[in-house]
Design an enzyme around this catalytic site. Sequence first.
Site, PDB file in Angstrom:
ATOM      1  N   HIS A 172      17.848  -4.093   4.565  1.00  0.00           N
ATOM      2  CA  HIS A 172      16.616  -4.170   5.217  1.00  0.00           C
ATOM      3  C   HIS A 172      15.845  -5.472   4.959  1.00  0.00           C
ATOM      4  CE1 HIS A 172      17.378   0.223   4.411  1.00  0.00           C
ATOM      5  NE2 HIS A 172      16.685   0.535   5.723  1.00  0.00           N
ATOM      6  N   HIS A 230       8.268  -3.666  10.858  1.00  0.00           N
ATOM      7  CA  HIS A 230       8.403  -2.385  10.314  1.00  0.00           C
ATOM      8  C   HIS A 230       9.159  -2.180   8.920  1.00  0.00           C
ATOM      9  CE1 HIS A 230      12.921  -2.647  11.404  1.00  0.00           C
ATOM     10  NE2 HIS A 230      12.965  -1.328  11.044  1.00  0.00           N
ATOM     11  N   ASP A 231       9.695  -2.989   8.448  1.00  0.00           N
ATOM     12  CA  ASP A 231      10.351  -3.073   7.031  1.00  0.00           C
ATOM     13  C   ASP A 231       9.742  -4.000   6.337  1.00  0.00           C
ATOM     14  OD1 ASP A 231      11.602  -0.642   6.988  1.00  0.00           O
ATOM     15  OD2 ASP A 231      13.491  -1.757   7.971  1.00  0.00           O
ATOM     16  N   SER A 287     -31.061   0.456 -32.299  1.00  0.00           N
ATOM     17  CA  SER A 287     -30.143  -0.313 -32.065  1.00  0.00           C
ATOM     18  C   SER A 287     -28.700   0.080 -31.455  1.00  0.00           C
ATOM     19  CB  SER A 287     -29.951  -1.028 -33.385  1.00  0.00           C
ATOM     20  OG  SER A 287     -31.121  -1.686 -33.747  1.00  0.00           O
ATOM     21  N   HIS A 296      17.793  -7.468   9.918  1.00  0.00           N
ATOM     22  CA  HIS A 296      17.512  -6.163  10.570  1.00  0.00           C
ATOM     23  C   HIS A 296      16.274  -5.938  11.447  1.00  0.00           C
ATOM     24  CE1 HIS A 296      17.064  -1.796  10.811  1.00  0.00           C
ATOM     25  NE2 HIS A 296      15.899  -1.743  10.026  1.00  0.00           N
ATOM     26  N   ASP A 308      15.651   1.487  15.571  1.00  0.00           N
ATOM     27  CA  ASP A 308      15.907   1.362  14.042  1.00  0.00           C
ATOM     28  C   ASP A 308      17.264   1.866  13.736  1.00  0.00           C
ATOM     29  OD1 ASP A 308      15.138   0.913  11.440  1.00  0.00           O
ATOM     30  OD2 ASP A 308      14.089   2.772  11.108  1.00  0.00           O
TER      31      ASP A 308
END
Length: 935
Positions: A664, A704-705, A424, A668, A816
Amino acid sequence: MAASRLDFGEVETFLDRHPELFEDYLMRKGKQELVDKWLQRHSSGQGASDLRPALAGASSLAQSSARGSTGIGGGAGPQGSANSHPASGGGESAGVPLSPSWASGSRGDGNLQRRASQKELRKSFARSKAIHVNRTYDEQVTSRAQEPLSSVRRRALLRKASSLPPTTAHILSALLESRVNLPQYPPTAIDYKCHLKKHNERQFFLELVKDISNDLDLTSLSYKILIFVCLMVDADRCSLFLVEGAAAGKKTLVSKFFDVHAGTPLLPCSTTENSNEVQVPWGKGIIGYVGEHGETVNIPDAYQDRRFNDEIDKLTGYKTKSLLCMPIRNSDGEIIGVAQAINKVPEGAPFTEDDEKVMQMYLPFCGIAISNAQLFAASRKEYERSRALLEVVNDLFEEQTDLEKIVKKIMHRAQTLLKCERCSVLLLEDIESPVVKFTKSFELMSPKCSADAENSFKESVEKSSYSDWLINNSIAELVASTGLPVNVSDAYQDPRFDAEADQISGFHIRSVLCVPIWNSNHQIIGVAQVLNRLDGKPFDDADQRLFEAFVIFCGLGINNTIMYDQVKKSWAKQSVALDVLSYHATCSKAEVDKFKAANIPLVSELAIDDIHFDDFSLDVDAMITAALRMFMELGMVQKFKIDYETLCRWLLTVRKNYRMVLYHNWRHAFNVCQLMFAMLTTAGFQEILTEVEILAVIVGCLCHDLDHRGTNNAFQAKSDSALAQLYGTSATLEHHHFNHAVMILQSEGHNIFANLSSKEYSDLMQLLKQSILATDLTLYFERRTEFFELVSKGAYDWSITSHRDVFRSMLMTACDLGAVTKPWEISRQVAELVTSEFFEQGDRERSELKLTPSAIFDRNRKDELPRLQLEWIDSICMPLYQALVKVNAKLKPMLDSVAANRRKWEELHQKRLQVSAASPVPSSPSPAVAGEDRL
């Protein structure tokens, strides 16, 4: 050209070395008549006759069989049949020579027993022929005969390999198979030993010693010793008792063979475990007395000795008269057994002193042989246990996803390993809680104790639902609370055992071995328990050590399975959460319909082709329409067959997945994309880059952000955030931006690349990843040296892939950082937004991480902004735009704006210096601004 002559001997030697080739050829092209002849040559006449119904098609064999059977029935008898010769004119099949061994085994009626192997061979051949009959092609017309030898051998080996079970368990079992075999030396016949006893006692004694010295099997060795002792002392019967339980301090004398006659075969007829086993308590009776005191007992009349127990005589009806009992010692002088000879022949005679001397000379050799056999048996037992542990590890690695399956495997292995009636496993509900409460129990009964072993496997979720569970809960709870194993040899003598529950269950518990199950952190997660060894003995120390080692692996396997289940549930929760978030992160249908029906202004109206575009001139909705205009103006909607509704939905969702941070954000991202569009159209880069590259950089600028949190990569590493743990410390945010972009593209109704070919899609996704990762300034510093050298040397070659990759990376960085190329008012406003976002990060570093932020992130040093901007322009921005102007002079307005903005920052810096000179304040030296700290 003369054909080469084959030598039959060479062919036969080759086939001996490659039997698989002969087998393959026989199975493919063997005829039934050939097998009939083989059976006829290697069988008796009666056997050939018996084969006649199955092989009725072979008339020649039937005739020869009839002749053979007539000869046997004609009264020649077995002896005559064995020596009969083939009839003339019959060839090889005319007569069947019989082996003398058949004669000795014939029945009283003169008929011979047919070998079973003939029947099996006939069945095997019939099966193989059936396989050939069911084929749908004629092998005679195939080119298999012309195949090279290597192909035939390879096919034969593959056929063999395909017959093996393709599981790791069977492979492991084959690898662990013991290569050590017991030496087999046939003993000399009893009649020969009796002859030596009468004529050469020395040789007789040596024969007895030699026969037992070559035997390492304890069962057959014990049997031999009994027979040989009977021969030596002329005893009617003999018994051998071996000491067991010495290590546990509970010695018992056990005899697996009791009252063996001298005329019995040298090998026991029954090898069943515990057959004829007799146990004598230590110190009880004559056997126990000899074992305890090590003295020789020679009694002429057993019934006159008070130590004699006549229970065996009453059971068997055999009357014991004389008795000679002597201890058997090992090389260390320890008593390991007792030999007992009963009733000297002729009947009524007592055992003599010569009998005692002979036994005293012989038993030391028996002690050596028994010790060797016991050592060999112990080593085999340890080998089997080690093998079982390795197989347990294999089981655990094979199954780590289903708790019930892995526990069932564990219990099967435990029963095989410890040979117990019941096993068991109980798992704790909460391993951290001081209160012991089991949430799950698993139970398995041995097939020897249950007619249906599968139905004996039970699982219960609530403790109250297994009231019929036969394991003592108090013992299991004690082990779970203390972490110490419990080994109970007699359950009814232990106060922790509930005898009443045992009686109600109907399962009688004799012995219990219960050990804790630990996880990798040394926490108890449950207990494992085994009940009642099949041989009736209690669990010893070796069983306990083995079970504890076994449970270590089981604990790891159970823990891994539980962790897998937790991870699976967590994944399901995450999947649900992502589904909810994706619903709220995507745009509404009303928004899509609104922009789908809207009129898109021209480029000239939006002024998005201007390098000096005002970053704050458009509102959030106007930026969507301007982005749509860029896609249409570059011809990407037509070229890549982008569905217009999908494009609107994708742009709106991208906008929604930018956070409301100071810099950001979506504005942007749009401004970076606008500058890329202006550079492509104004500077003529649209003629240099391919359409796929243009689509990649435009989409890369917008994405990109994505999901930027207002903190940089350094902050992610310092705070050991979930993003840093997921993506590592190299370009952490950039990898997250790309993966977020992919997630949006894979959402239903958002794949703007759906109509691209597979190659275009693969190339585009690779270019998109490169474009987004290029915005990491660490990567910019690594690659800009190569770019500057190519530009200064005039060695740029657009046909070279690596040159194009570097150029696209520089374009992404230039866009950027593009705010520095805008008019002064715009550039300064952007710089203030960036600085404010950096100050918020610095505040978090000071409050959450207890760190002093660097100058650009320190709100207390905001008056140093002009100096920091000068360093930023001189070290990062100016060299990049100077190199781009060398590539394309149409970008000179951007460089001029950078120079103009630098002059403005220089003026502010000089004013600050003048103010500082008028009222000098001590200030700490400002650290150099690392490029990667800026973005």
